[in-house]
Write an enzyme that holds these catalytic residues in place. Structure first.
Site, PDB file in Angstrom:
ATOM      1  N   GLY A   2       0.842  -1.192   0.000  1.00  0.00           N
ATOM      2  CA  GLY A   2       0.000   0.000   0.000  1.00  0.00           C
ATOM      3  C   GLY A   2       0.871   1.233   0.000  1.00  0.00           C
ATOM      4  O   GLY A   2       1.520   1.542   1.006  1.00  0.00           O
ATOM      5  N   LEU A   3       0.921   1.926  -1.131  1.00  0.00           N
ATOM      6  CA  LEU A   3       1.812   3.082  -1.277  1.00  0.00           C
ATOM      7  C   LEU A   3       1.032   4.314  -1.721  1.00  0.00           C
ATOM      8  O   LEU A   3       1.456   5.056  -2.596  1.00  0.00           O
ATOM      9  CB  LEU A   3       2.926   2.765  -2.287  1.00  0.00           C
ATOM     10  CG  LEU A   3       3.817   1.575  -1.946  1.00  0.00           C
ATOM     11  CD1 LEU A   3       4.762   1.265  -3.101  1.00  0.00           C
ATOM     12  CD2 LEU A   3       4.621   1.849  -0.670  1.00  0.00           C
ATOM     13  N   GLY A   4      -0.117   4.526  -1.104  1.00  0.00           N
ATOM     14  CA  GLY A   4      -0.944   5.679  -1.425  1.00  0.00           C
ATOM     15  C   GLY A   4      -0.493   6.912  -0.660  1.00  0.00           C
ATOM     16  O   GLY A   4       0.685   7.085  -0.349  1.00  0.00           O
TER      17      GLY A   4
ATOM     18  N   GLY B  32       0.780   5.434   2.917  1.00  0.00           N
ATOM     19  CA  GLY B  32       1.865   4.481   2.776  1.00  0.00           C
ATOM     20  C   GLY B  32       3.047   5.022   1.995  1.00  0.00           C
ATOM     21  O   GLY B  32       4.208   4.764   2.339  1.00  0.00           O
TER      22      GLY B  32
ATOM     23  N   ASN C  98      -6.973   1.427   9.445  1.00  0.00           N
ATOM     24  CA  ASN C  98      -8.000   1.649  10.470  1.00  0.00           C
ATOM     25  C   ASN C  98      -8.896   0.422  10.625  1.00  0.00           C
ATOM     26  O   ASN C  98     -10.115   0.495  10.484  1.00  0.00           O
ATOM     27  CB  ASN C  98      -8.850   2.878  10.111  1.00  0.00           C
ATOM     28  CG  ASN C  98      -8.114   4.176  10.372  1.00  0.00           C
ATOM     29  OD1 ASN C  98      -7.355   4.299  11.327  1.00  0.00           O
ATOM     30  ND2 ASN C  98      -8.326   5.155   9.515  1.00  0.00           N
TER      31      ASN C  98
ATOM     32  N   GLY D  82      -2.286  11.907   8.729  1.00  0.00           N
ATOM     33  CA  GLY D  82      -2.788  12.271   7.405  1.00  0.00           C
ATOM     34  C   GLY D  82      -1.683  12.630   6.430  1.00  0.00           C
ATOM     35  O   GLY D  82      -0.553  12.134   6.515  1.00  0.00           O
TER      36      GLY D  82
ATOM     37  N   LYS E 153      -6.969   3.888  18.548  1.00  0.00           N
ATOM     38  CA  LYS E 153      -7.144   4.732  17.359  1.00  0.00           C
ATOM     39  C   LYS E 153      -8.625   4.914  17.030  1.00  0.00           C
ATOM     40  O   LYS E 153      -9.055   5.969  16.564  1.00  0.00           O
ATOM     41  CB  LYS E 153      -6.419   4.102  16.167  1.00  0.00           C
ATOM     42  CG  LYS E 153      -6.567   4.873  14.834  1.00  0.00           C
ATOM     43  CD  LYS E 153      -6.103   6.313  14.952  1.00  0.00           C
ATOM     44  CE  LYS E 153      -5.810   6.962  13.596  1.00  0.00           C
ATOM     45  NZ  LYS E 153      -6.796   6.804  12.571  1.00  0.00           N
TER      46      LYS E 153
ATOM     47  N   HIS F 103      -9.841   7.545  19.279  1.00  0.00           N
ATOM     48  CA  HIS F 103      -9.231   8.777  18.767  1.00  0.00           C
ATOM     49  C   HIS F 103     -10.078   9.360  17.643  1.00  0.00           C
ATOM     50  O   HIS F 103     -10.384  10.558  17.621  1.00  0.00           O
ATOM     51  CB  HIS F 103      -7.810   8.448  18.288  1.00  0.00           C
ATOM     52  CG  HIS F 103      -7.165   9.469  17.409  1.00  0.00           C
ATOM     53  ND1 HIS F 103      -7.500   9.638  16.077  1.00  0.00           N
ATOM     54  CD2 HIS F 103      -6.168  10.363  17.655  1.00  0.00           C
ATOM     55  CE1 HIS F 103      -6.751  10.589  15.545  1.00  0.00           C
ATOM     56  NE2 HIS F 103      -5.936  11.046  16.484  1.00  0.00           N
ATOM     57  N   ASN F 104     -10.487   8.520  16.709  1.00  0.00           N
ATOM     58  CA  ASN F 104     -11.263   9.006  15.579  1.00  0.00           C
ATOM     59  C   ASN F 104     -12.694   9.376  15.979  1.00  0.00           C
ATOM     60  O   ASN F 104     -13.294  10.279  15.408  1.00  0.00           O
ATOM     61  CB  ASN F 104     -11.278   7.956  14.468  1.00  0.00           C
ATOM     62  CG  ASN F 104      -9.975   7.930  13.697  1.00  0.00           C
ATOM     63  OD1 ASN F 104      -8.945   8.375  14.195  1.00  0.00           O
ATOM     64  ND2 ASN F 104      -9.998   7.406  12.494  1.00  0.00           N
TER      65      ASN F 104
ATOM     66  N   GLU G 170     -12.399  12.733  17.247  1.00  0.00           N
ATOM     67  CA  GLU G 170     -12.231  13.617  16.086  1.00  0.00           C
ATOM     68  C   GLU G 170     -13.591  13.994  15.485  1.00  0.00           C
ATOM     69  O   GLU G 170     -13.820  15.152  15.115  1.00  0.00           O
ATOM     70  CB  GLU G 170     -11.361  12.919  15.038  1.00  0.00           C
ATOM     71  CG  GLU G 170     -11.175  13.666  13.736  1.00  0.00           C
ATOM     72  CD  GLU G 170     -10.484  12.789  12.708  1.00  0.00           C
ATOM     73  OE1 GLU G 170     -11.058  12.595  11.625  1.00  0.00           O
ATOM     74  OE2 GLU G 170      -9.377  12.287  13.011  1.00  0.00           O
TER      75      GLU G 170
END
Length: 317
Positions: free
Chosen positions: A7-9, A12, A102, A130, A178, A181-182, A185
């Site tokens: 995953g290199l978006g 990543g 997530n 982010g 997490k 956490h969200n 948010e």
């Protein structure tokens, strides 16, 4: 150290760059080597020294020297399940899989137990930061066995700002923290949004950018989200080009579900989640119902849509 990255978006890809090159301001070291794979890799990664782009998940594993560490950074749900399933068949004793997406914490508990039967380590890591993490670092909440955390510590040191990561507990704990956490948010964003709407609707000709800016200087409600609000209002003062449609990726729902399971009142987070649902409802049948019922019992006026009854009938056909 050497690490595989699936995953290199936006997340990543930038995490891979930080691992290899360090922080742009040189506050954190890089020097790691990444073997990465994605169906559509971030174009910024091509030709970068220290990053080798593989053609498949199988290639990633074959290009790594054991003991291997593979970080999965793909969307939660089916995509994560599929990749971890592939890695489970490719990796062996002493290797470690990191899920940095997530994922639902109960899925992480299940995956950790499944991988343990094959002597494959597993860390569930909630990652926040982010698109800005490449520059300022990623906050990371790590769940899993201490020995696996120690092995991967150099990666966390490079990715996080100073004191920006913590081993919060056993498997599942990272994604649970997490998730909450969200959920928080969601509540913060909703409160800011409602506040700015009241300001905008007031009798005063107020400058939203100016107000966000001054609130960020010494105010008790200053925050990174408010800093981003300041930047947002500078670029788009009235947000007229933005559709009032707010998506959710699941964590708010899971937070509310956890609150119910634990008998913990969470009215703000629940309300913020339902507000997102309302933003997507073009029909808003409940509001139409209430308006029509007021007319029935009190003779109150209703505001009619411009769509005629004949058009409604035609649509139903």
């Amino acid at each position: 150290m050497q690490i595989g990255f699936i995953g290199l978006g936006k997340m990543g890809g930038n995490m891979s760059l930080r691992l290899v090159q360090g922080a742009p301001d040189s506050s954190k070291p890089g020097g790691h080597r990444v073997v990465g794979y994605a169906r559509d890799p971030n174009s910024d990664l091509k030709g970068i020294e220290g990053i080798a782009l593989a053609r498949s998940v199988d290639d990633v594993v074959s290009m790594l020297q054991p003991p291997r560490v593979v970080w999965v950074m793909v969307p939660a749900g089916d995509a994560t399940e599929s990749v971890i399933g592939q890695l489970c068949d490719l990796l062996g004793e002493g290797d470690i899989i990191i899920d940095g997406g997530n994922s639902y914490f109960k899925d992480s508990l299940r995956r950790a137990q499944m991988l343990a039967k094959r002597d494959i380590g597993f860390l569930d890591i909630g990652v926040s930061g982010g698109i800005w993490g490449r520059d300022v670092g990623y906050c990371m909440m790590v769940g899993g066995d201490e020995k696996h955390v120690q092995t991967c510590g150099p990666l966390f040191h490079s990715l996080a700002p100073i004191d920006g990561w913590a081993h919060v507990g056993p498997s599942g704990a990272g994604h649970f923290v997490k998730m909450i956490h969200n959920g928080i948010e969601y509540g913060l964003m909703q409160a800011y949004g409602e506040g700015f709407q009241i300001l905008r609707k007031s009798q005063f000709d107020l400058d939203m950018h100016q107000i966000a800016a001054v609130w960020n200087r010494g105010s008790v409600i200053r925050s990174w989200l408010l800093e981003l609000s300041e930047k947002m209002f500078e670029q788009e003062s009235d947000l007229r080009t933005i559709q009032p449609y707010v998506e959710d990726s699941g964590e708010g729902r899971w937070t509310v579900q956890a609150a119910i399971e634990e008998n913990v009142p969470a009215p703000v987070i629940a309300a913020s989640l339902f507000a997102r649902f309302e933003s997507r409802d073009e029909e808003n049948f409940s509001a139409r119902y209430c308006a029509a019922l007021r007319k029935q019992f009190g003779g109150h006026n209703v505001v009619r849509d411009t769509v005629t009854k004949a058009e409604h009938t035609r649509d139903e056909r």
